[in-house]
Design an enzyme around this catalytic site. Structure first.
Site: not given
Length: 388
Positions: A37, A197, A346, A369
């Protein structure tokens, strides 16, 4: 890209430029263990400094509840200095007298990192008073932290409303890649979504089937869809209570002319254990007493064929060994100039690194996110504030 203000429109010489960056980097014993980053924001910092701007970096670190020395950005300032190859000053607050003195001491081209913005409750509340305290320190605002753009915080959205605001080079690259991925893509568009999921990616799947021409579903979530279509999945991981949701997504895909691509075979074993004896079965013949551990070779071929048909590929989430083969195939198509490939999340980045192809994709987002919410079709406050 004309929809967003960028550094191309900014006059930075002699100006105090507040630059929001993502320096929420992994640390161990006071040292940065992964500088990805930091490296991504260096072009923006260098450009502003070389053009004579005073670079004032704003960032958060961790989730502190008030001032916490363990969440200080001071060690990160040293790491930024090392990678930038020039001194980076540090102020032990991001507002008030300490910050004001540090900013006043800057010469054109200097770089300063202010202390963790989340030491103040006003940051996450996007408190107007805190926004004004930050704004006093700068003449311009540049946002180069796409990974924090899904949060309407003072340093990610509030400042863009009160100061002339621009996208930094990393933000610009991200927005350009995302536009090519879904907003104005070259068709056909194929999306690959993996993960364990369905429950964590319902919004994502429902948005994608209205935007892409084909959707490949892999990982554990594929078992839920296979079960929903009436086939047995043995003892495999599956959210059987979400069968109706899976069928709704399949129906929505059908009405949107989006092909859903599910596994056609699976590598099965009696237990989930490394080295367990296994056998590949057709997806319509999974033994009741076994579990699917991975997709079979025919499924990998089917995914590769979908990638061959695509002009644009959007990827989020791994799906075991099949990921490596599909990722390498997508990377090869990209290198040949036949595919625009955009990936993020990620686990996805880790999987592409494992396959050794992260550098060969058109763009790999380090945002978790924010990338996911963009794929879900949600507007990102930090991005919306930069629109021209």
């Amino acid at each position: 890209m004309t929809a967003f203000r960028t550094l191309d429109q900014a006059e930075v010489k002699g100006k105090r430029v507040l630059v929001r960056v993502d320096l929420n980097v992994p640390m161990e014993n006071g040292r940065v263990t992964d500088a990805t980053r930091i490296e991504r924001v260096l072009p923006t910092i260098r450009e502003i400094a070389e053009k004579g701007g005073k670079v004032i970096l704003l960032a958060h670190f961790g989730r502190p509840k008030g001032r916490d020395p363990k969440e200080s950005l001071k060690p990160v300032a040293e790491a930024v200095s090392t990678h930038l190859k020039k001194p980076v000053a540090f102020a032990d607050d991001c507002i008030g007298e300490a910050a004001a003195k540090a900013v006043a001491a800057l010469k054109d081209g200097d770089v300063l990192l202010l202390e963790n913005t989340r030491f103040h409750a006003g940051e996450e509340k996007n408190d107007p008073a805190f926004v004004q305290d930050l704004a006093k320190l700068g003449d311009l605002y540049v946002n180069d932290a796409f990974s924090a753009a899904h949060r309407a915080h003072a340093s990610t959205e509030g400042l863009a409303r009160v100061l002339p605001a621009y996208a930094g080079r990393t933000m610009q690259a991200e927005l350009d890649a995302l536009t090519k991925g879904l907003e104005a893509p070259k068709r056909p568009v194929v999306a690959i979504v993996g993960g364990a999921k369905v429950s964590t990616k319902i919004d994502l799947l429902e948005n994608l089937v209205t935007k892409v021409d084909a959707l490949v579903i892999g990982g554990g979530m594929a078992n839920t869809f296979v079960h929903a279509t009436g086939l047995g999945v043995g003892k495999s991981l599956a959210e059987k209570d979400l069968a109706a949701t899976a069928l709704r997504i399949i129906d929505k895909a059908r009405t949107s002319n989006c092909a859903i691509i599910l596994p056609v075979d699976g590598v099965c074993a009696y237990e989930f254990k490394a080295g367990a004896p296994n056998h590949t079965y057709g997806i319509d013949a999974i033994p009741e007493d076994q579990m699917i551990l991975d997709v079979g070779s025919q499924s990998v071929e089917r995914v590769s064929a979908a990638i061959n048909d695509a002009a644009t590929l959007v990827w989020n989430g791994p799906f075991d060994q099949g990921t490596v083969a599909a990722a390498r195939h997508a990377a090869q198509r990209t290198k040949e100039g036949k595919l625009v490939s955009v990936a993020g999340g990620g686990d996805t980045v880790a999987a592409l690194n494992h396959a050794g192809v992260a550098d060969d994709f058109t763009y790999v987002s380090t945002a978790g996110g924010a990338f996911l919410e963009w794929l879900e079709g949600k507007s990102l406050p930090g991005v919306e504030a930069l629109r021209a």
